[in-house]
Design a protein around this motif. Structure first.
Motif, PDB file in Angstrom:
ATOM      1  N   CYS A   1      50.997 118.196  23.996  1.00 30.59           N
ATOM      2  CA  CYS A   1      51.942 118.472  25.080  1.00 30.59           C
ATOM      3  C   CYS A   1      53.118 117.510  24.981  1.00 30.59           C
ATOM      4  O   CYS A   1      52.934 116.311  24.723  1.00 30.59           O
ATOM      5  CB  CYS A   1      51.259 118.310  26.441  1.00 30.59           C
ATOM      6  N   VAL A   2      54.308 118.035  25.179  1.00 29.62           N
ATOM      7  CA  VAL A   2      55.527 117.229  25.238  1.00 29.62           C
ATOM      8  C   VAL A   2      56.101 117.347  26.645  1.00 29.62           C
ATOM      9  O   VAL A   2      56.208 118.451  27.192  1.00 29.62           O
ATOM     10  CB  VAL A   2      56.563 117.688  24.202  1.00 29.62           C
ATOM     11  N   ILE A   3      56.457 116.211  27.223  1.00 28.73           N
ATOM     12  CA  ILE A   3      57.076 116.182  28.554  1.00 28.73           C
ATOM     13  C   ILE A   3      58.516 115.712  28.409  1.00 28.73           C
ATOM     14  O   ILE A   3      58.769 114.671  27.793  1.00 28.73           O
ATOM     15  CB  ILE A   3      56.324 115.242  29.506  1.00 28.73           C
ATOM     16  N   THR A   4      59.445 116.473  28.960  1.00 28.98           N
ATOM     17  CA  THR A   4      60.861 116.098  28.932  1.00 28.98           C
ATOM     18  C   THR A   4      61.398 116.025  30.358  1.00 28.98           C
ATOM     19  O   THR A   4      60.900 116.697  31.263  1.00 28.98           O
ATOM     20  CB  THR A   4      61.697 117.096  28.116  1.00 28.98           C
ATOM     21  N   ASN A   5      62.439 115.194  30.534  1.00 29.24           N
ATOM     22  CA  ASN A   5      63.046 115.089  31.858  1.00 29.24           C
ATOM     23  C   ASN A   5      64.138 116.132  32.044  1.00 29.24           C
ATOM     24  O   ASN A   5      64.370 116.969  31.165  1.00 29.24           O
ATOM     25  CB  ASN A   5      63.567 113.668  32.114  1.00 29.24           C
ATOM     26  N   ALA A   6      64.808 116.078  33.184  1.00 33.63           N
ATOM     27  CA  ALA A   6      65.815 117.085  33.500  1.00 33.63           C
ATOM     28  C   ALA A   6      66.998 117.044  32.542  1.00 33.63           C
ATOM     29  O   ALA A   6      67.720 118.038  32.406  1.00 33.63           O
ATOM     30  CB  ALA A   6      66.295 116.898  34.935  1.00 33.63           C
ATOM     31  N   GLU A   7      67.195 115.920  31.850  1.00 36.40           N
ATOM     32  CA  GLU A   7      68.276 115.803  30.868  1.00 36.40           C
ATOM     33  C   GLU A   7      67.838 116.229  29.477  1.00 36.40           C
ATOM     34  O   GLU A   7      68.622 116.176  28.530  1.00 36.40           O
ATOM     35  CB  GLU A   7      68.774 114.357  30.823  1.00 36.40           C
ATOM     36  N   GLY A   8      66.574 116.624  29.331  1.00 37.19           N
ATOM     37  CA  GLY A   8      66.066 117.051  28.036  1.00 37.19           C
ATOM     38  C   GLY A   8      65.531 115.926  27.181  1.00 37.19           C
ATOM     39  O   GLY A   8      65.146 116.159  26.032  1.00 37.19           O
ATOM     40  N   LYS A   9      65.468 114.699  27.714  1.00 36.95           N
ATOM     41  CA  LYS A   9      64.932 113.573  26.951  1.00 36.95           C
ATOM     42  C   LYS A   9      63.409 113.579  27.020  1.00 36.95           C
ATOM     43  O   LYS A   9      62.822 113.801  28.087  1.00 36.95           O
ATOM     44  CB  LYS A   9      65.468 112.246  27.491  1.00 36.95           C
ATOM     45  N   ARG A  10      62.759 113.319  25.899  1.00 42.66           N
ATOM     46  CA  ARG A  10      61.313 113.289  25.855  1.00 42.66           C
ATOM     47  C   ARG A  10      60.794 112.015  26.506  1.00 42.66           C
ATOM     48  O   ARG A  10      61.186 110.906  26.134  1.00 42.66           O
ATOM     49  CB  ARG A  10      60.834 113.372  24.408  1.00 42.66           C
ATOM     50  N   VAL A  11      59.910 112.159  27.484  1.00 45.95           N
ATOM     51  CA  VAL A  11      59.368 110.998  28.181  1.00 45.95           C
ATOM     52  C   VAL A  11      57.934 110.699  27.775  1.00 45.95           C
ATOM     53  O   VAL A  11      57.459 109.569  27.955  1.00 45.95           O
ATOM     54  CB  VAL A  11      59.463 111.169  29.714  1.00 45.95           C
ATOM     55  N   ALA A  12      57.212 111.705  27.219  1.00 42.84           N
ATOM     56  CA  ALA A  12      55.829 111.458  26.814  1.00 42.84           C
ATOM     57  C   ALA A  12      55.363 112.523  25.842  1.00 42.84           C
ATOM     58  O   ALA A  12      55.854 113.666  25.855  1.00 42.84           O
ATOM     59  CB  ALA A  12      54.902 111.416  28.032  1.00 42.84           C
ATOM     60  N   MET A  13      54.394 112.144  25.007  1.00 43.14           N
ATOM     61  CA  MET A  13      53.746 113.066  24.070  1.00 43.14           C
ATOM     62  C   MET A  13      52.245 112.857  24.197  1.00 43.14           C
ATOM     63  O   MET A  13      51.770 111.712  24.179  1.00 43.14           O
ATOM     64  CB  MET A  13      54.178 112.793  22.628  1.00 43.14           C
ATOM     65  N   ALA A  14      51.493 113.947  24.317  1.00 41.43           N
ATOM     66  CA  ALA A  14      50.054 113.852  24.505  1.00 41.43           C
ATOM     67  C   ALA A  14      49.323 114.749  23.527  1.00 41.43           C
ATOM     68  O   ALA A  14      49.863 115.765  23.068  1.00 41.43           O
ATOM     69  CB  ALA A  14      49.676 114.233  25.937  1.00 41.43           C
ATOM     70  N   THR A  15      48.093 114.385  23.193  1.00 42.33           N
ATOM     71  CA  THR A  15      47.194 115.242  22.427  1.00 42.33           C
ATOM     72  C   THR A  15      45.841 115.234  23.126  1.00 42.33           C
ATOM     73  O   THR A  15      45.504 114.293  23.860  1.00 42.33           O
ATOM     74  CB  THR A  15      47.012 114.755  20.975  1.00 42.33           C
ATOM     75  N   GLY A  16      45.067 116.286  22.902  1.00 41.21           N
ATOM     76  CA  GLY A  16      43.751 116.358  23.520  1.00 41.21           C
ATOM     77  C   GLY A  16      42.850 117.325  22.787  1.00 41.21           C
ATOM     78  O   GLY A  16      43.323 118.172  22.018  1.00 41.21           O
ATOM     79  N   SER A  17      41.557 117.203  23.005  1.00 48.34           N
ATOM     80  CA  SER A  17      40.601 118.138  22.424  1.00 48.34           C
ATOM     81  C   SER A  17      39.700 118.674  23.525  1.00 48.34           C
ATOM     82  O   SER A  17      39.467 118.004  24.548  1.00 48.34           O
ATOM     83  CB  SER A  17      39.776 117.483  21.319  1.00 48.34           C
ATOM     84  N   ALA A  18      39.207 119.890  23.316  1.00 49.69           N
ATOM     85  CA  ALA A  18      38.395 120.552  24.331  1.00 49.69           C
ATOM     86  C   ALA A  18      37.245 121.294  23.675  1.00 49.69           C
ATOM     87  O   ALA A  18      37.379 121.825  22.563  1.00 49.69           O
ATOM     88  CB  ALA A  18      39.241 121.513  25.152  1.00 49.69           C
ATOM     89  N   LEU A  19      36.119 121.347  24.365  1.00 47.88           N
ATOM     90  CA  LEU A  19      34.924 122.040  23.898  1.00 47.88           C
ATOM     91  C   LEU A  19      34.865 123.428  24.518  1.00 47.88           C
ATOM     92  O   LEU A  19      35.001 123.578  25.741  1.00 47.88           O
ATOM     93  CB  LEU A  19      33.682 121.243  24.297  1.00 47.88           C
ATOM     94  N   VAL A  20      34.673 124.448  23.689  1.00 49.17           N
ATOM     95  CA  VAL A  20      34.546 125.816  24.183  1.00 49.17           C
ATOM     96  C   VAL A  20      33.163 125.998  24.800  1.00 49.17           C
ATOM     97  O   VAL A  20      32.149 125.562  24.237  1.00 49.17           O
ATOM     98  CB  VAL A  20      34.763 126.835  23.044  1.00 49.17           C
ATOM     99  N   LEU A  21      33.113 126.636  25.977  1.00 54.10           N
ATOM    100  CA  LEU A  21      31.855 126.900  26.677  1.00 54.10           C
ATOM    101  C   LEU A  21      31.640 128.413  26.734  1.00 54.10           C
ATOM    102  O   LEU A  21      32.073 129.075  27.675  1.00 54.10           O
ATOM    103  CB  LEU A  21      31.897 126.317  28.088  1.00 54.10           C
TER     104      LEU A  21
END
Length: 361
Positions: A316-336
Protein backbone atom coordinates in the motif's frame (compact mmCIF):
# COMPACT_ATOMS: atom_id res chain seq x y z
CA UNK A 1 -24.59 8.58 10.83
CA UNK A 2 -21.81 11.20 10.65
CA UNK A 3 -18.15 10.36 11.09
CA UNK A 4 -16.55 10.96 14.47
CA UNK A 5 -13.82 12.87 12.63
CA UNK A 6 -16.42 15.44 11.52
CA UNK A 7 -16.64 16.60 15.13
CA UNK A 8 -14.27 19.19 16.60
CA UNK A 9 -11.28 17.35 18.03
CA UNK A 10 -10.45 17.29 21.71
CA UNK A 11 -7.07 16.88 23.36
CA UNK A 12 -3.75 18.74 23.49
CA UNK A 13 -1.87 19.73 20.34
CA UNK A 14 1.49 21.55 20.51
CA UNK A 15 1.64 21.57 24.30
CA UNK A 16 5.20 22.84 24.77
CA UNK A 17 5.09 22.00 28.47
CA UNK A 18 5.63 18.36 27.44
CA UNK A 19 9.13 19.24 26.22
CA UNK A 20 10.34 21.23 29.24
CA UNK A 21 11.45 18.18 31.24
CA UNK A 22 13.28 14.99 30.40
CA UNK A 23 11.10 12.40 28.73
CA UNK A 24 10.67 10.08 31.72
CA UNK A 25 9.41 12.85 33.97
CA UNK A 26 7.07 14.14 31.26
CA UNK A 27 5.68 10.66 30.69
CA UNK A 28 5.01 10.24 34.41
CA UNK A 29 3.10 13.53 34.29
CA UNK A 30 0.84 12.04 31.60
CA UNK A 31 0.21 9.02 33.80
CA UNK A 32 -0.66 11.19 36.81
CA UNK A 33 -2.93 13.39 34.70
CA UNK A 34 -0.76 16.48 35.16
CA UNK A 35 -0.56 16.95 31.38
CA UNK A 36 -3.58 16.68 29.05
CA UNK A 37 -3.69 13.76 26.63
CA UNK A 38 -3.29 14.24 22.85
CA UNK A 39 -6.26 13.76 20.50
CA UNK A 40 -5.42 10.22 19.26
CA UNK A 41 -5.44 9.01 22.88
CA UNK A 42 -8.75 10.75 23.55
CA UNK A 43 -10.24 9.23 20.38
CA UNK A 44 -9.26 5.61 21.08
CA UNK A 45 -8.88 5.39 24.85
CA UNK A 46 -5.13 4.79 24.58
CA UNK A 47 -3.66 5.47 28.00
CA UNK A 48 -0.17 5.20 29.54
CA UNK A 49 -0.16 3.18 32.75
CA UNK A 50 3.53 2.66 33.66
CA UNK A 51 6.88 4.21 32.82
CA UNK A 52 10.51 3.55 33.59
CA UNK A 53 13.78 4.44 31.92
CA UNK A 54 13.49 2.91 28.46
CA UNK A 55 10.12 1.31 29.22
CA UNK A 56 6.48 2.26 28.67
CA UNK A 57 3.20 0.41 29.16
CA UNK A 58 -0.10 1.39 27.56
CA UNK A 59 -3.61 -0.02 27.59
CA UNK A 60 -6.51 0.47 25.18
CA UNK A 61 -10.13 -0.68 25.49
CA UNK A 62 -11.53 -2.73 22.62
CA UNK A 63 -14.51 -0.69 21.55
CA UNK A 64 -17.15 -1.88 19.03
CA UNK A 65 -16.12 1.19 17.03
CA UNK A 66 -12.92 -0.64 16.03
CA UNK A 67 -14.69 -3.58 14.34
CA UNK A 68 -15.64 -4.04 10.69
CA UNK A 69 -19.19 -4.65 9.55
CA UNK A 70 -19.03 -8.37 10.39
CA UNK A 71 -17.76 -7.76 13.92
CA UNK A 72 -14.16 -8.74 13.11
CA UNK A 73 -11.24 -6.69 14.43
CA UNK A 74 -8.51 -6.50 11.78
CA UNK A 75 -4.82 -6.88 12.59
CA UNK A 76 -4.18 -3.21 11.89
CA UNK A 77 -5.78 -2.39 15.27
CA UNK A 78 -2.60 -3.76 16.85
CA UNK A 79 -0.51 -1.37 14.75
CA UNK A 80 -2.77 1.55 15.70
CA UNK A 81 -2.16 0.71 19.35
CA UNK A 82 1.53 -0.26 19.20
CA UNK A 83 2.95 2.99 17.84
CA UNK A 84 2.33 4.91 21.08
CA UNK A 85 4.09 2.58 23.56
CA UNK A 86 6.93 1.97 21.07
CA UNK A 87 7.63 5.68 20.66
CA UNK A 88 7.03 6.45 24.34
CA UNK A 89 9.57 3.85 25.51
CA UNK A 90 12.24 5.71 23.54
CA UNK A 91 10.90 9.06 24.71
CA UNK A 92 11.55 8.09 28.34
CA UNK A 93 15.29 7.99 27.53
CA UNK A 94 15.47 11.50 26.05
CA UNK A 95 16.47 14.77 27.69
CA UNK A 96 14.27 17.86 27.56
CA UNK A 97 13.79 19.67 24.25
CA UNK A 98 13.85 16.49 22.17
CA UNK A 99 11.12 15.12 19.90
CA UNK A 100 10.85 11.92 17.92
CA UNK A 101 8.90 10.58 14.97
CA UNK A 102 8.28 7.01 13.85
CA UNK A 103 10.15 6.13 10.66
CA UNK A 104 9.41 2.39 10.55
CA UNK A 105 6.92 0.03 12.21
CA UNK A 106 6.83 -3.78 12.01
CA UNK A 107 4.03 -5.98 13.35
CA UNK A 108 3.45 -9.73 13.61
CA UNK A 109 -0.09 -10.83 14.53
CA UNK A 110 -0.39 -14.00 16.64
CA UNK A 111 -3.99 -14.13 17.91
CA UNK A 112 -7.08 -12.18 16.87
CA UNK A 113 -8.97 -9.68 18.98
CA UNK A 114 -12.31 -11.25 19.92
CA UNK A 115 -15.57 -10.14 21.50
CA UNK A 116 -14.14 -11.40 24.81
CA UNK A 117 -11.14 -9.06 24.54
CA UNK A 118 -11.97 -6.17 26.85
CA UNK A 119 -8.68 -4.32 26.50
CA UNK A 120 -5.17 -4.81 25.19
CA UNK A 121 -1.92 -4.02 26.98
CA UNK A 122 1.38 -3.14 25.36
CA UNK A 123 4.73 -3.45 27.18
CA UNK A 124 7.41 -1.61 25.18
CA UNK A 125 11.15 -1.66 25.79
CA UNK A 126 13.91 0.47 24.27
CA UNK A 127 16.57 -1.53 22.46
CA UNK A 128 18.73 1.44 21.46
CA UNK A 129 18.54 5.19 22.04
CA UNK A 130 21.15 7.22 20.15
CA UNK A 131 21.56 10.84 19.24
CA UNK A 132 19.43 10.50 16.10
CA UNK A 133 17.85 7.04 16.06
CA UNK A 134 15.97 4.94 18.61
CA UNK A 135 14.79 1.32 18.40
CA UNK A 136 12.13 -0.35 20.53
CA UNK A 137 10.01 -3.50 20.76
CA UNK A 138 6.52 -4.17 22.11
CA UNK A 139 4.59 -7.22 23.23
CA UNK A 140 0.80 -6.91 23.16
CA UNK A 141 -1.42 -9.08 25.36
CA UNK A 142 -5.06 -9.23 26.40
CA UNK A 143 -6.52 -8.86 29.89
CA UNK A 144 -5.85 -12.56 30.51
CA UNK A 145 -2.14 -12.18 29.71
CA UNK A 146 -2.25 -14.06 26.38
CA UNK A 147 0.20 -12.71 23.81
CA UNK A 148 -1.67 -11.30 20.81
CA UNK A 149 1.01 -9.53 18.76
CA UNK A 150 4.63 -8.44 18.68
CA UNK A 151 6.11 -5.31 17.12
CA UNK A 152 9.21 -3.20 16.69
CA UNK A 153 9.86 0.37 15.67
CA UNK A 154 12.58 2.75 14.53
CA UNK A 155 12.18 6.40 15.50
CA UNK A 156 14.14 9.47 14.44
CA UNK A 157 15.20 11.81 17.25
CA UNK A 158 15.45 15.58 16.73
CA UNK A 159 16.14 18.76 18.70
CA UNK A 160 13.23 21.06 19.52
CA UNK A 161 14.57 23.76 21.86
CA UNK A 162 12.08 24.88 24.49
CA UNK A 163 12.81 27.26 27.37
CA UNK A 164 12.42 25.27 30.56
CA UNK A 165 11.51 28.38 32.59
CA UNK A 166 8.77 29.79 30.36
CA UNK A 167 5.26 29.51 31.79
CA UNK A 168 3.44 28.24 28.69
CA UNK A 169 -0.36 28.44 28.72
CA UNK A 170 -2.43 25.26 28.67
CA UNK A 171 -3.67 24.41 25.15
CA UNK A 172 -7.32 24.48 24.11
CA UNK A 173 -8.63 20.95 24.67
CA UNK A 174 -11.84 21.31 22.69
CA UNK A 175 -15.39 20.41 23.75
CA UNK A 176 -16.13 18.55 26.96
CA UNK A 177 -19.35 16.92 25.76
CA UNK A 178 -20.37 14.42 24.63
CA UNK A 179 -18.08 11.79 26.17
CA UNK A 180 -14.90 10.77 24.32
CA UNK A 181 -15.66 8.69 21.21
CA UNK A 182 -14.35 5.32 22.43
CA UNK A 183 -16.76 5.50 25.39
CA UNK A 184 -19.87 5.91 23.26
CA UNK A 185 -22.22 3.17 22.17
CA UNK A 186 -20.93 1.66 18.93
CA UNK A 187 -22.99 2.14 15.75
CA UNK A 188 -25.01 -0.57 14.03
CA UNK A 189 -23.58 -1.84 10.75
CA UNK A 190 -25.30 -1.83 7.35
CA UNK A 191 -22.49 -3.79 5.71
CA UNK A 192 -23.89 -7.29 5.21
CA UNK A 193 -26.09 -9.93 6.84
CA UNK A 194 -23.70 -12.62 8.10
CA UNK A 195 -26.03 -15.39 6.97
CA UNK A 196 -25.76 -14.03 3.43
CA UNK A 197 -22.01 -13.35 3.51
CA UNK A 198 -20.96 -16.70 2.03
CA UNK A 199 -23.20 -16.15 -0.98
CA UNK A 200 -21.46 -12.97 -2.03
CA UNK A 201 -18.39 -12.91 -4.24
CA UNK A 202 -16.09 -10.64 -2.19
CA UNK A 203 -15.46 -8.14 -4.98
CA UNK A 204 -19.20 -7.85 -5.68
CA UNK A 205 -19.86 -7.17 -2.00
CA UNK A 206 -17.11 -4.55 -1.96
CA UNK A 207 -18.48 -2.81 -5.04
CA UNK A 208 -21.96 -2.80 -3.53
CA UNK A 209 -20.51 -1.30 -0.34
CA UNK A 210 -19.02 1.60 -2.31
CA UNK A 211 -22.01 2.14 -4.63
CA UNK A 212 -24.65 1.93 -1.89
CA UNK A 213 -22.74 3.84 0.78
CA UNK A 214 -22.53 0.94 3.22
CA UNK A 215 -20.22 1.43 6.18
CA UNK A 216 -18.24 -0.35 8.87
CA UNK A 217 -18.16 0.95 12.47
CA UNK A 218 -14.41 1.62 12.14
CA UNK A 219 -15.07 3.68 9.01
CA UNK A 220 -17.46 5.94 10.95
CA UNK A 221 -14.85 6.14 13.72
CA UNK A 222 -12.02 7.28 11.42
CA UNK A 223 -13.70 8.76 8.34
CA UNK A 224 -11.96 6.15 6.17
CA UNK A 225 -13.75 5.16 2.96
CA UNK A 226 -12.97 2.76 0.14
CA UNK A 227 -13.51 4.58 -3.15
CA UNK A 228 -12.67 2.02 -5.86
CA UNK A 229 -12.17 -1.72 -6.04
CA UNK A 230 -10.86 -3.96 -8.79
CA UNK A 231 -9.48 -7.48 -8.75
CA UNK A 232 -6.43 -7.27 -6.50
CA UNK A 233 -6.55 -3.48 -6.06
CA UNK A 234 -8.27 -1.15 -3.60
CA UNK A 235 -8.27 2.65 -3.42
CA UNK A 236 -9.39 4.56 -0.34
CA UNK A 237 -9.31 7.96 1.34
CA UNK A 238 -8.65 9.04 4.91
CA UNK A 239 -9.17 12.53 6.34
CA UNK A 240 -6.16 14.29 7.84
CA UNK A 241 -8.23 14.88 10.96
CA UNK A 242 -6.86 16.68 14.00
CA UNK A 243 -8.31 13.76 15.97
CA UNK A 244 -5.31 11.78 14.68
CA UNK A 245 -2.69 14.09 16.23
CA UNK A 246 -0.23 12.47 18.62
CA UNK A 247 0.31 15.85 20.25
CA UNK A 248 2.16 17.40 17.31
CA UNK A 249 0.88 18.68 13.98
CA UNK A 250 1.50 15.26 12.40
CA UNK A 251 -0.85 12.29 12.11
CA UNK A 252 -0.12 9.39 14.42
CA UNK A 253 1.85 6.70 12.58
CA UNK A 254 -0.20 3.89 14.08
CA UNK A 255 -3.39 5.33 12.60
CA UNK A 256 -1.77 5.41 9.16
CA UNK A 257 -0.60 1.82 9.66
CA UNK A 258 -4.16 0.76 10.50
CA UNK A 259 -5.46 2.44 7.33
CA UNK A 260 -2.77 0.77 5.21
CA UNK A 261 -3.60 -2.63 6.71
CA UNK A 262 -7.32 -2.18 6.04
CA UNK A 263 -6.67 -1.17 2.44
CA UNK A 264 -4.28 -4.08 1.83
CA UNK A 265 -6.83 -6.41 3.40
CA UNK A 266 -9.53 -5.13 1.08
CA UNK A 267 -7.26 -5.73 -1.92
CA UNK A 268 -6.65 -9.30 -0.73
CA UNK A 269 -10.37 -9.88 -0.10
CA UNK A 270 -11.16 -8.84 -3.68
CA UNK A 271 -9.12 -11.79 -4.98
CA UNK A 272 -11.00 -14.46 -3.02
CA UNK A 273 -13.85 -16.68 -4.23
CA UNK A 274 -17.28 -16.63 -2.59
CA UNK A 275 -17.26 -18.20 0.86
CA UNK A 276 -13.60 -17.51 1.73
CA UNK A 277 -12.10 -15.09 4.24
CA UNK A 278 -8.52 -14.15 5.19
CA UNK A 279 -6.48 -13.33 8.27
CA UNK A 280 -3.65 -10.79 8.26
CA UNK A 281 -0.35 -12.29 9.44
CA UNK A 282 1.98 -9.29 9.52
CA UNK A 283 2.68 -5.83 8.21
CA UNK A 284 5.63 -3.46 7.74
CA UNK A 285 5.29 0.26 7.11
CA UNK A 286 7.90 2.95 6.41
CA UNK A 287 7.05 6.63 6.82
CA UNK A 288 8.71 8.81 4.20
CA UNK A 289 7.13 12.27 4.60
CA UNK A 290 5.21 14.00 7.38
CA UNK A 291 1.45 13.58 7.12
CA UNK A 292 0.14 16.78 8.67
CA UNK A 293 -3.25 17.23 10.26
CA UNK A 294 -5.85 19.38 8.50
CA UNK A 295 -3.92 19.21 5.20
CA UNK A 296 -6.56 17.59 3.00
CA UNK A 297 -7.51 13.96 2.42
CA UNK A 298 -4.93 11.21 2.20
CA UNK A 299 -5.14 8.67 -0.63
CA UNK A 300 -4.33 4.99 -0.22
CA UNK A 301 -3.75 2.51 -3.05
CA UNK A 302 -3.16 -1.17 -2.26
CA UNK A 303 -2.29 -3.98 -4.68
CA UNK A 304 -1.88 -7.74 -4.33
CA UNK A 305 1.47 -8.97 -5.65
CA UNK A 306 1.34 -12.66 -4.80
CA UNK A 307 -1.68 -14.98 -4.95
CA UNK A 308 -0.63 -18.30 -3.50
CA UNK A 309 -3.07 -21.01 -2.51
CA UNK A 310 -2.62 -20.16 1.16
CA UNK A 311 -0.75 -16.85 1.19
CA UNK A 312 -1.45 -13.43 -0.30
CA UNK A 313 1.17 -10.63 -0.27
CA UNK A 314 0.18 -7.00 -0.83
CA UNK A 315 1.48 -3.44 -0.60
CA UNK A 316 0.00 0.00 0.00
CA UNK A 317 1.16 3.52 -0.83
CA UNK A 318 -0.23 6.52 1.05
CA UNK A 319 -0.02 9.99 -0.50
CA UNK A 320 -1.10 13.37 0.82
CA UNK A 321 -3.36 15.91 -0.85
CA UNK A 322 -0.35 17.31 -2.75
CA UNK A 323 0.49 13.88 -4.16
CA UNK A 324 3.59 13.39 -1.99
CA UNK A 325 4.16 9.87 -0.70
CA UNK A 326 3.95 9.77 3.10
CA UNK A 327 4.19 6.00 3.70
CA UNK A 328 4.74 2.62 2.05
CA UNK A 329 3.47 -0.62 3.58
CA UNK A 330 3.62 -4.34 2.84
CA UNK A 331 1.69 -7.19 4.41
CA UNK A 332 0.84 -10.86 4.13
CA UNK A 333 -2.44 -12.65 4.75
CA UNK A 334 -3.57 -16.25 5.20
CA UNK A 335 -6.49 -17.48 3.09
CA UNK A 336 -9.29 -19.09 5.15
CA UNK A 337 -11.24 -21.39 2.80
CA UNK A 338 -14.93 -21.51 3.73
CA UNK A 339 -14.39 -18.86 6.42
CA UNK A 340 -17.40 -16.76 5.36
CA UNK A 341 -19.66 -19.81 5.41
CA UNK A 342 -18.46 -20.74 8.90
CA UNK A 343 -18.97 -17.14 10.09
CA UNK A 344 -22.53 -17.23 8.78
CA UNK A 345 -23.11 -20.49 10.66
CA UNK A 346 -22.20 -18.79 13.92
CA UNK A 347 -18.59 -19.83 14.31
CA UNK A 348 -16.39 -17.15 15.86
CA UNK A 349 -13.55 -15.55 13.90
CA UNK A 350 -10.96 -16.86 16.35
CA UNK A 351 -12.27 -20.40 15.90
CA UNK A 352 -12.06 -20.10 12.12
CA UNK A 353 -8.47 -18.85 12.30
CA UNK A 354 -7.52 -21.56 14.79
CA UNK A 355 -8.94 -24.28 12.53
CA UNK A 356 -6.81 -22.97 9.65
CA UNK A 357 -3.56 -22.64 11.61
CA UNK A 358 -3.65 -25.66 13.95
CA UNK A 359 -2.29 -28.98 12.72
CA UNK A 360 -4.74 -31.89 12.93
CA UNK A 361 -4.01 -34.43 15.66
Amino acid sequence: MPNITDEPHRGAIADLRALQQEGLQTFKRYIRGDLPLPPIWRLTGLHPTEAGLGKATFSMPISPWLADGTGIYWGGIYALFADSPLASAIWTTLPASKILTTSELNMSFLRPITEQTRNIIGHATTVHSGSQVGLSTVQISDQEGRTLAFGSSRCLIMDFPVDADTDFPAPDLGPTTPEDPYLRLGPSSNFCNLQELAGWTPIDLQKATIEEGRTHPVWLFTGYRATAIEDGCCEATLPSSAWFSNGSFSINGGLLAWAADFTMGAAVYSTLPAGDLFATLDMHIRFTHAANIDSGPLKLIARVHHRGRQLRVSSCVITNAEGKRVAMATGSALVLPGGARMLGEGKKAEEIIASATTKPA
